[in-house]
Design a protein around this motif. Structure first.
Motif, PDB file in Angstrom:
ATOM      1  N   LYS A  65       0.835  -1.201   0.000  1.00  0.00           N
ATOM      2  CA  LYS A  65       0.000   0.000   0.000  1.00  0.00           C
ATOM      3  C   LYS A  65       0.874   1.256   0.000  1.00  0.00           C
ATOM      4  N   GLY A  66       0.519   2.192  -0.869  1.00  0.00           N
ATOM      5  CA  GLY A  66       1.281   3.426  -0.986  1.00  0.00           C
ATOM      6  C   GLY A  66       2.514   3.312  -1.857  1.00  0.00           C
ATOM      7  N   ARG A  67       2.855   2.095  -2.279  1.00  0.00           N
ATOM      8  CA  ARG A  67       4.048   1.893  -3.117  1.00  0.00           C
ATOM      9  C   ARG A  67       3.707   1.337  -4.497  1.00  0.00           C
ATOM     10  N   PHE A  68       2.747   0.448  -4.581  1.00  0.00           N
ATOM     11  CA  PHE A  68       2.362  -0.193  -5.837  1.00  0.00           C
ATOM     12  C   PHE A  68       1.012   0.340  -6.291  1.00  0.00           C
ATOM     13  N   THR A  69       0.865   0.529  -7.584  1.00  0.00           N
ATOM     14  CA  THR A  69      -0.431   0.880  -8.156  1.00  0.00           C
ATOM     15  C   THR A  69      -0.686   0.023  -9.392  1.00  0.00           C
ATOM     16  N   ILE A  70      -1.948  -0.186  -9.666  1.00  0.00           N
ATOM     17  CA  ILE A  70      -2.354  -0.996 -10.821  1.00  0.00           C
ATOM     18  C   ILE A  70      -3.195  -0.131 -11.749  1.00  0.00           C
ATOM     19  N   SER A  71      -3.017  -0.336 -13.036  1.00  0.00           N
ATOM     20  CA  SER A  71      -3.779   0.430 -14.018  1.00  0.00           C
ATOM     21  C   SER A  71      -4.011  -0.440 -15.243  1.00  0.00           C
ATOM     22  N   ARG A  72      -4.885   0.020 -16.109  1.00  0.00           N
ATOM     23  CA  ARG A  72      -5.157  -0.749 -17.316  1.00  0.00           C
ATOM     24  C   ARG A  72      -5.286   0.181 -18.509  1.00  0.00           C
ATOM     25  N   ASP A  73      -4.870  -0.301 -19.670  1.00  0.00           N
ATOM     26  CA  ASP A  73      -5.046   0.390 -20.939  1.00  0.00           C
ATOM     27  C   ASP A  73      -5.777  -0.575 -21.850  1.00  0.00           C
ATOM     28  N   ASN A  74      -7.079  -0.448 -21.897  1.00  0.00           N
ATOM     29  CA  ASN A  74      -7.883  -1.398 -22.661  1.00  0.00           C
ATOM     30  C   ASN A  74      -7.571  -1.330 -24.159  1.00  0.00           C
ATOM     31  N   ALA A  75      -7.180  -0.158 -24.633  1.00  0.00           N
ATOM     32  CA  ALA A  75      -6.838  -0.028 -26.056  1.00  0.00           C
ATOM     33  C   ALA A  75      -5.628  -0.887 -26.408  1.00  0.00           C
ATOM     34  N   LYS A  76      -4.740  -1.062 -25.434  1.00  0.00           N
ATOM     35  CA  LYS A  76      -3.550  -1.890 -25.648  1.00  0.00           C
ATOM     36  C   LYS A  76      -3.726  -3.296 -25.098  1.00  0.00           C
ATOM     37  N   ASN A  77      -4.914  -3.583 -24.553  1.00  0.00           N
ATOM     38  CA  ASN A  77      -5.174  -4.910 -23.993  1.00  0.00           C
ATOM     39  C   ASN A  77      -4.128  -5.289 -22.947  1.00  0.00           C
ATOM     40  N   THR A  78      -3.778  -4.332 -22.105  1.00  0.00           N
ATOM     41  CA  THR A  78      -2.674  -4.504 -21.163  1.00  0.00           C
ATOM     42  C   THR A  78      -3.024  -3.916 -19.802  1.00  0.00           C
ATOM     43  N   VAL A  79      -2.574  -4.616 -18.755  1.00  0.00           N
ATOM     44  CA  VAL A  79      -2.663  -4.135 -17.379  1.00  0.00           C
ATOM     45  C   VAL A  79      -1.245  -3.941 -16.862  1.00  0.00           C
ATOM     46  N   TYR A  80      -1.054  -2.892 -16.086  1.00  0.00           N
ATOM     47  CA  TYR A  80       0.270  -2.541 -15.578  1.00  0.00           C
ATOM     48  C   TYR A  80       0.303  -2.617 -14.054  1.00  0.00           C
ATOM     49  N   LEU A  81       1.469  -2.929 -13.540  1.00  0.00           N
ATOM     50  CA  LEU A  81       1.736  -2.843 -12.113  1.00  0.00           C
ATOM     51  C   LEU A  81       2.945  -1.922 -11.937  1.00  0.00           C
ATOM     52  N   GLN A  82       2.692  -0.730 -11.419  1.00  0.00           N
ATOM     53  CA  GLN A  82       3.764   0.217 -11.142  1.00  0.00           C
ATOM     54  C   GLN A  82       4.252  -0.010  -9.723  1.00  0.00           C
ATOM     55  N   MET A  83       5.534  -0.306  -9.598  1.00  0.00           N
ATOM     56  CA  MET A  83       6.107  -0.621  -8.292  1.00  0.00           C
ATOM     57  C   MET A  83       7.174   0.416  -7.960  1.00  0.00           C
ATOM     58  N   ASN A  84       6.934   1.165  -6.911  1.00  0.00           N
ATOM     59  CA  ASN A  84       7.871   2.198  -6.454  1.00  0.00           C
ATOM     60  C   ASN A  84       8.408   1.849  -5.070  1.00  0.00           C
ATOM     61  N   SER A  85       9.485   2.502  -4.695  1.00  0.00           N
ATOM     62  CA  SER A  85      10.094   2.294  -3.370  1.00  0.00           C
ATOM     63  C   SER A  85      10.270   0.811  -3.076  1.00  0.00           C
ATOM     64  N   LEU A  86      10.834   0.111  -4.032  1.00  0.00           N
ATOM     65  CA  LEU A  86      10.969  -1.340  -3.910  1.00  0.00           C
ATOM     66  C   LEU A  86      11.890  -1.727  -2.769  1.00  0.00           C
ATOM     67  N   LYS A  87      11.552  -2.840  -2.134  1.00  0.00           N
ATOM     68  CA  LYS A  87      12.300  -3.374  -1.002  1.00  0.00           C
ATOM     69  C   LYS A  87      12.790  -4.777  -1.338  1.00  0.00           C
ATOM     70  N   PRO A  88      13.836  -5.232  -0.682  1.00  0.00           N
ATOM     71  CA  PRO A  88      14.304  -6.602  -0.938  1.00  0.00           C
ATOM     72  C   PRO A  88      13.212  -7.652  -0.742  1.00  0.00           C
ATOM     73  N   GLU A  89      12.295  -7.406   0.176  1.00  0.00           N
ATOM     74  CA  GLU A  89      11.225  -8.382   0.411  1.00  0.00           C
ATOM     75  C   GLU A  89      10.191  -8.413  -0.708  1.00  0.00           C
ATOM     76  N   ASP A  90      10.298  -7.506  -1.680  1.00  0.00           N
ATOM     77  CA  ASP A  90       9.435  -7.560  -2.864  1.00  0.00           C
ATOM     78  C   ASP A  90       9.984  -8.527  -3.918  1.00  0.00           C
ATOM     79  N   THR A  91      11.169  -9.066  -3.683  1.00  0.00           N
ATOM     80  CA  THR A  91      11.755 -10.015  -4.620  1.00  0.00           C
ATOM     81  C   THR A  91      10.869 -11.243  -4.757  1.00  0.00           C
TER      82      THR A  91
END
Length: 125
Positions: A65-91
């Motif tokens: 929460k507060g670090r990852f966001t999800i979005s979609r671009d239906n025109a591109k038939n694609t969903v994205y996961l934006q991951m910020n402030s990554l930590k080693p435990e996100d591996t």
């Protein structure tokens, strides 16, 4: 047959960012909720975030929460996961998937199927 392909993983230093993509083929993505999941070595797969067909998001795990966001671009038939402030435990290997029923909704993580092959994210200095 629903097919999902993840991309965008890689090696990043702690505090860095990555954007993962989940591209759909064989179906129209806009009719489906899509969830992002991850599996770290020696651990069970866990849900991370989901986006419904209408664009609402659901967090499955508090640690992003507060670090990852999800979005979609239906025109591109694609969903994205934006991951910020990554930590080693996100591996982990990150996967996207679609619900097996109630296709438009962010259902319980156990209700997802049609898994992609995954993309590796490694957070390390």
């Amino acid at each position: 047959q629903l097919q999902l392909v993840e991309s965008g993983g890689g090696l990043v230093q702690p505090g860095g960012s990555l954007r993962l993509s989940c591209a759909a083929s064989g179906f129209t993505l806009e009719n489906y909720a899509i969830g992002w999941f991850r599996q770290a070595p020696g651990k069970e797969r866990e849900g991370v975030l989901c986006i419904s067909s209408s664009g609402g998001s659901t967090n499955y795990v508090d640690s992003v929460k507060g670090r990852f966001t999800i979005s979609r671009d239906n025109a591109k038939n694609t969903v994205y996961l934006q991951m910020n402030s990554l930590k080693p435990e996100d591996t982990a290997v990150y996967y996207c998937a679609a619900p097996m029923t109630l296709f438009r909704l962010c259902v319980s993580p156990v209700e997802f199927g049609s898994w992609g092959q995954g993309t590796q994210v490694t957070v390390s200095s």
